[in-house]
Design an enzyme around this catalytic site. Sequence first.
Site, short mmCIF file in Angstrom:
data_model
loop_
_atom_site.label_atom_id
_atom_site.label_comp_id
_atom_site.label_asym_id
_atom_site.label_seq_id
_atom_site.Cartn_x
_atom_site.Cartn_y
_atom_site.Cartn_z
N CYS A 47 0.82 -1.21 0.00
CA CYS A 47 0.00 0.00 0.00
C CYS A 47 0.85 1.27 0.00
O CYS A 47 1.71 1.44 0.87
CB CYS A 47 -0.90 -0.01 1.23
SG CYS A 47 -1.81 1.53 1.52
N TYR A 178 -5.61 5.97 -8.87
CA TYR A 178 -6.79 5.19 -8.48
C TYR A 178 -8.03 5.69 -9.23
O TYR A 178 -8.89 4.89 -9.62
CB TYR A 178 -7.01 5.28 -6.97
CG TYR A 178 -6.04 4.47 -6.17
CD1 TYR A 178 -6.36 3.19 -5.74
CD2 TYR A 178 -4.78 4.97 -5.85
CE1 TYR A 178 -5.46 2.43 -5.00
CE2 TYR A 178 -3.87 4.23 -5.12
CZ TYR A 178 -4.21 2.95 -4.70
OH TYR A 178 -3.32 2.20 -3.99
#
Length: 322
Positions: A47, A178
Amino acid sequence: MATAQFGSETSQRGEWVRQANRFTDRIGSPDWPAEAGRYRLVVSLACPWAHRAVIVRRLLGLEDTISLGVVDPIRDDKGWRFTLDDGDRDPVLGIGYLSEAYLATDPSFSGRYTVPSLIDVPSGKVVTNDYPQITIDFSLRWKAFHRAGAPDLYPETLREEIDAVNAEVYRDVNNGVYRCGFATSQQAYDKAYAALFERLDALAARLADQRYLVGDTITEADVRLFTTLVRFDAVYHGHFKTNRNKLAELPVLWAYARDLFSTPGFGDTVDFDHIKRHYYGTHHQLNPSLIVPQGPDPRGWYEPHGREALGGRPFGSGTPPR
């Protein structure tokens, strides 16, 4: 908002909207004093938001003060799992899933369990999953525990400029990839794609004649940009369709990223295996086969970058981490 997707939501226009952080308490408050050994930072090495905290923790020398828990890179229907530890349980918190800490803090919580999360070990409750604030607080509220020679990643005289750069980078780059990958309409994707590469071009122009984003030393701004750049060719370029150029085809940003990668605290915290297995093995909607690609060849990260010629002092008047 329309139906939930990938733990966040998509708007009626197909735009991906990131879930708000649920826990936003701050270390240094009366309820949560800064104490060595009291808190555990739970991260995924895949992440980028958690990676920021790993880098800053290392640069500031907080490893012996704030312990680190690492989850499996594959997130299942129950969320992040501690399957890398003996017995599939975190050895400090005693839990098998990060969700257990979330529900111990708020039994009614129904959102996505996110990393990084800073957890109070005695109570097992989440203090914060507010990833932008976690790293700022490492710099400002844990000063008493910084190592000798720790760099000033958020110098007071540069904070306004750092905050401005961070806001642009977050909107168009960190979150922008994203917004490209999880868009559900052509219009939403095109808009995010254009903003992403316009910002990358602007950052390249900014970095053409200065080594770091703000000032002549590494700051919070460099940490935040790096964690997206280091994932760009490995996952975002193909998996998220951010494919105008690879990072390796953008000379200034590629050299800048390699400069940081070779700096202690950056490259030594990167795990390409976890990164690729998480993105390609978790986003079933984007990669139904779950096949993890072999490339790109990571050896390019070790090529000379030549950025020393621009001057700058990576750690200012401080020293590298051990």
